[in-house]
Each structure stands twice: as structure tokens, then as C-alpha cells.
Design a protein around this motif. Sequence first.
Motif, PDB file in Angstrom:
ATOM      1  N   VAL A   3      10.165  -0.663 -11.385  1.00 50.97           N
ATOM      2  CA  VAL A   3       9.115  -0.774 -12.399  1.00 50.97           C
ATOM      3  C   VAL A   3       7.821  -0.229 -11.820  1.00 50.97           C
ATOM      4  O   VAL A   3       7.382  -0.665 -10.756  1.00 50.97           O
ATOM      5  N   LEU A   4       7.219   0.735 -12.524  1.00 49.81           N
ATOM      6  CA  LEU A   4       5.928   1.294 -12.146  1.00 49.81           C
ATOM      7  C   LEU A   4       4.930   0.943 -13.236  1.00 49.81           C
ATOM      8  O   LEU A   4       5.242   1.076 -14.417  1.00 49.81           O
ATOM      9  N   ALA A   5       3.753   0.512 -12.826  1.00 47.51           N
ATOM     10  CA  ALA A   5       2.692   0.227 -13.780  1.00 47.51           C
ATOM     11  C   ALA A   5       1.596   1.254 -13.586  1.00 47.51           C
ATOM     12  O   ALA A   5       1.228   1.577 -12.462  1.00 47.51           O
ATOM     13  N   GLY A   6       1.092   1.779 -14.681  1.00 54.71           N
ATOM     14  CA  GLY A   6       0.014   2.752 -14.613  1.00 54.71           C
ATOM     15  C   GLY A   6      -1.316   2.076 -14.357  1.00 54.71           C
ATOM     16  O   GLY A   6      -1.603   1.008 -14.901  1.00 54.71           O
ATOM     17  N   ALA A   7      -2.130   2.701 -13.515  1.00 53.87           N
ATOM     18  CA  ALA A   7      -3.455   2.161 -13.205  1.00 53.87           C
ATOM     19  C   ALA A   7      -4.334   3.304 -12.720  1.00 53.87           C
ATOM     20  O   ALA A   7      -3.843   4.305 -12.213  1.00 53.87           O
ATOM     21  N   LEU A   8      -5.644   3.112 -12.872  1.00 52.88           N
ATOM     22  CA  LEU A   8      -6.595   4.066 -12.322  1.00 52.88           C
ATOM     23  C   LEU A   8      -7.687   3.343 -11.550  1.00 52.88           C
ATOM     24  O   LEU A   8      -7.976   3.690 -10.420  1.00 52.88           O
ATOM     25  N   THR A   9      -8.253   2.312 -12.132  1.00 53.62           N
ATOM     26  CA  THR A   9      -9.358   1.612 -11.482  1.00 53.62           C
ATOM     27  C   THR A   9      -8.844   0.595 -10.466  1.00 53.62           C
ATOM     28  O   THR A   9      -7.701   0.135 -10.557  1.00 53.62           O
ATOM     29  N   PRO A  10      -9.681   0.210  -9.517  1.00 55.17           N
ATOM     30  CA  PRO A  10      -9.265  -0.835  -8.578  1.00 55.17           C
ATOM     31  C   PRO A  10      -8.853  -2.133  -9.281  1.00 55.17           C
ATOM     32  O   PRO A  10      -7.892  -2.783  -8.843  1.00 55.17           O
ATOM     33  N   THR A  11      -9.531  -2.492 -10.339  1.00 57.25           N
ATOM     34  CA  THR A  11      -9.155  -3.705 -11.079  1.00 57.25           C
ATOM     35  C   THR A  11      -7.756  -3.565 -11.659  1.00 57.25           C
ATOM     36  O   THR A  11      -6.947  -4.501 -11.592  1.00 57.25           O
ATOM     37  N   GLU A  12      -7.445  -2.394 -12.197  1.00 58.19           N
ATOM     38  CA  GLU A  12      -6.108  -2.167 -12.752  1.00 58.19           C
ATOM     39  C   GLU A  12      -5.050  -2.149 -11.650  1.00 58.19           C
ATOM     40  O   GLU A  12      -3.940  -2.667 -11.831  1.00 58.19           O
ATOM     41  N   VAL A  13      -5.380  -1.578 -10.504  1.00 58.09           N
ATOM     42  CA  VAL A  13      -4.448  -1.564  -9.369  1.00 58.09           C
ATOM     43  C   VAL A  13      -4.156  -2.993  -8.926  1.00 58.09           C
ATOM     44  O   VAL A  13      -2.999  -3.367  -8.703  1.00 58.09           O
ATOM     45  N   ALA A  14      -5.190  -3.812  -8.805  1.00 57.15           N
ATOM     46  CA  ALA A  14      -5.010  -5.206  -8.391  1.00 57.15           C
ATOM     47  C   ALA A  14      -4.134  -5.963  -9.382  1.00 57.15           C
ATOM     48  O   ALA A  14      -3.233  -6.715  -8.976  1.00 57.15           O
ATOM     49  N   ALA A  15      -4.384  -5.759 -10.669  1.00 56.60           N
ATOM     50  CA  ALA A  15      -3.591  -6.447 -11.695  1.00 56.60           C
ATOM     51  C   ALA A  15      -2.134  -5.993 -11.652  1.00 56.60           C
ATOM     52  O   ALA A  15      -1.213  -6.814 -11.749  1.00 56.60           O
ATOM     53  N   ALA A  16      -1.922  -4.702 -11.497  1.00 58.69           N
ATOM     54  CA  ALA A  16      -0.553  -4.184 -11.441  1.00 58.69           C
ATOM     55  C   ALA A  16       0.179  -4.719 -10.212  1.00 58.69           C
ATOM     56  O   ALA A  16       1.317  -5.178 -10.314  1.00 58.69           O
ATOM     57  N   ALA A  17      -0.479  -4.685  -9.074  1.00 55.78           N
ATOM     58  CA  ALA A  17       0.143  -5.171  -7.839  1.00 55.78           C
ATOM     59  C   ALA A  17       0.458  -6.662  -7.935  1.00 55.78           C
ATOM     60  O   ALA A  17       1.513  -7.108  -7.484  1.00 55.78           O
TER      61      ALA A  17
END
Length: 103
Positions: A3-17
Motif C-alpha cells: 500500500v502506497l499513500a500519496g503525499a507532498l507536504t511534511p504533514t501529509e508524509v507524517a500522516a501517511a507514515a
Amino acid sequence: MPVLAGALTPTEVAAAAASGVDAVKLFPASAHGPGYLKALRDPFPDVPFVPVGGVGRDEAVEYLALGAVAVGVGSPLCGDAPHGGDLDALRARARAFVAAVRP
């Protein structure tokens, strides 16, 4: 199934991780370039990144050197081939991509 989640911002990266994904799809990678992945590595050293979106041959090499676990390539690889374009040029680009990233 990975499963890969798309993200661009650090906040989105943190949420995805935090959601337990297998990798974070950095999209669109071309918005900031390989230097952005390098900057994200400091706060997210253990996040597996897959840059996607506008990744050309030279950028693919850079992203992989910066620790990306994979890259997604589309338009820079395919060019006009999906629309009836030059298949020989597509084959040449594919060979160049593989040669550039093969260890």
C-alpha cells in the motif's frame, strides 16, 4: 499487497507514515525535485519514498541515490507513444532509463 499513500507536504508524509503504509508516494515529485526528498530525509529517515510525477531519467538516478526505494515514471518515459507516437523512441528511452538506474 503493498500500500502506497500519496503525499507532498511534511504533514501529509507524517500522516501517511502513521497510517502504516508500505511506502509514501511523493507526488508530484517534479514540484520540488530531488532536493526536496533530501530535505524530507532528515525528519523522516525511515520512511520509504517512491517519487512519482515528472520523474525523468536523470531525476530517477538522483532520487534512487537519495534513498528512494523506487521511482514511478510515466510521461518522461512514454513520450508520445501512448498516442500512436514513435515506438522506437520509446524503446530507446526505456533502454536509457534501465541503463541509468541499473547498478
